[in-house]
Design an enzyme around this catalytic site. Sequence first.
Site, mmCIF file in Angstrom:
data_model
loop_
_atom_site.group_PDB
_atom_site.id
_atom_site.type_symbol
_atom_site.label_atom_id
_atom_site.label_comp_id
_atom_site.label_asym_id
_atom_site.label_seq_id
_atom_site.Cartn_x
_atom_site.Cartn_y
_atom_site.Cartn_z
ATOM 1 N N THR A 71 0.842 -1.206 0.000
ATOM 2 C CA THR A 71 0.000 0.000 0.000
ATOM 3 C C THR A 71 0.872 1.249 0.000
ATOM 4 O O THR A 71 0.652 2.182 -0.780
ATOM 5 C CB THR A 71 -0.922 -0.017 1.245
ATOM 6 N N CYS A 327 -8.568 -8.114 1.006
ATOM 7 C CA CYS A 327 -8.355 -6.741 1.461
ATOM 8 C C CYS A 327 -9.661 -5.975 1.505
ATOM 9 O O CYS A 327 -9.787 -5.010 2.232
ATOM 10 C CB CYS A 327 -7.385 -6.017 0.526
HETATM 11 C C1 LIG Z 1 -2.657 -6.230 -5.914
HETATM 12 C C2 LIG Z 1 -2.407 -5.721 -4.538
HETATM 13 N N1 LIG Z 1 -1.941 -4.464 -4.377
HETATM 14 C C3 LIG Z 1 -1.672 -3.971 -3.163
HETATM 15 C C4 LIG Z 1 -1.875 -4.707 -2.006
HETATM 16 C C5 LIG Z 1 -1.530 -4.112 -0.672
HETATM 17 O O1 LIG Z 1 -0.346 -4.668 -0.162
HETATM 18 P P1 LIG Z 1 0.002 -4.589 1.407
HETATM 19 O O2 LIG Z 1 -0.933 -5.538 2.090
HETATM 20 O O3 LIG Z 1 1.422 -5.020 1.501
HETATM 21 O O4 LIG Z 1 -0.207 -3.174 1.817
HETATM 22 C C6 LIG Z 1 -2.393 -5.996 -2.126
HETATM 23 C C7 LIG Z 1 -2.721 -6.799 -0.917
HETATM 24 O O5 LIG Z 1 -3.609 -7.602 -0.923
HETATM 25 C C8 LIG Z 1 -2.650 -6.518 -3.421
HETATM 26 O O6 LIG Z 1 -3.110 -7.758 -3.584
#
Ligand SMILES: Cc1ncc(COP(=O)(O)O)c(C=O)c1O
Length: 385
Positions: A71, A327
């Site tokens: 993120t 998420c």
């Molecule tokens: C495609 C994608 N982008 C961004 C993220 C976010 O990553 P993080 O959990 O390390 O913040 C995720 C998490 O599920 C994801 O699948």
Amino acid sequence: MEVYLDNGATTRPRDEVIEEMNIMLKEIYGNPSSLHRMGLEAEKKVEKSREIISNFLSVRPDEIFFTSGGTESNNIAIQGIVNRYSRRGKHIITTKIEHSSVLNIFKYYEEKGFKVTYLDVDEKGLVDLEQLEESINNDTILISIMLVNNELGTVQPIEDIKKIINRKNKDVKLHVDGIQAFGKIKFNLKQLGIDTFSFSGHKIHGPKGIGGLYIKKDLKLSPIIFGGNQERGIRSGTENVPGIVGLGKAVELINKNFDEEIKKILNLKKHFIDKIKKNIDNIKINSFIDEHSAPHIVNISFVGVRGEVLLHYLEEDGIYVSTGSACSSKNKGKSHVLQAIGLKHDEIDGTVRFSFAYSNNVEEIDYVVDRLQKHVKEIRKITMR
Ligand SMILES: Cc1ncc(COP(=O)(O)O)c(C=O)c1O
């Protein structure tokens, strides 16, 4: 039996990763900015990790920046590019199926008066290249697109996208959310001409709260986090040394057995889809087995079943899966990704995502299909009444 098939949400850190992190927490706990030996030792470990990751990605070590995760990497890249180049233009492009950590930044800029194009995708989740070509103009400064979609596993044709950028407006920067692609498929950042690429530790059997960003040499970004200028001013704040070292170890281990592990995961996916097709009717498989699909994700709609209900039935059997994307599954409302590929509402409601890792095996998959068969039948019977 416990079967963890939610590896798209997060993965279990490998034992070697935990061991390395333990050493950093217990023994080499210095601040990399400190001038004494403890600081120097920590700094060396950080730089070693950077080297492992840059080797894995075939880029230079000074093109890798550590962040707190996917993120944050997406935010640093997208905001960093938009804030830096907004005098050149006010048009930015992304797709309708991005992760919320990209889409919500675009919504923020839209509210601030930027023109935003959200590209359509087809039923496989592949981006509309004609629409992209028509959208790029002299006012465009950024295109952000994911390499692998987290709900479907669809792999976007970045090479074709870059060709279109080069044809239409060479100054447009290309950010790629690589969080579901990193360690799962092969790609070459340099050949693809990507400007920034984000990745995350916890999706690849590394720790949570650590990630990274590739920034092409000489590309200037406006920082969004200010402080002590760690990570060459791109991400101020004392480095998460145990996390960085854990991430480095996770990458080292992926690199060691990459082909073997990916082949195993792909075979599990094939076996799973085969068996499900033979044993459960009235389903729609929304993921594919071709060059446009990642090996670790299978998205299936069980018509007449609520995904959430099925998830909890499976949980009782020790099986862990996701509905749509993990998420966003706590957010009410239907998956924007499944809507974008044109699924009907009852298909969206009945969707479950299964995501595999090297540590899964055929016996587990057979057990899951057996349980699925039973529960889907049961739930359909109840809802038909
Ligand atoms: C495609 C994608 N982008 C961004 C993220 C976010 O990553 P993080 O959990 O390390 O913040 C995720 C998490 O599920 C994801 O699948």
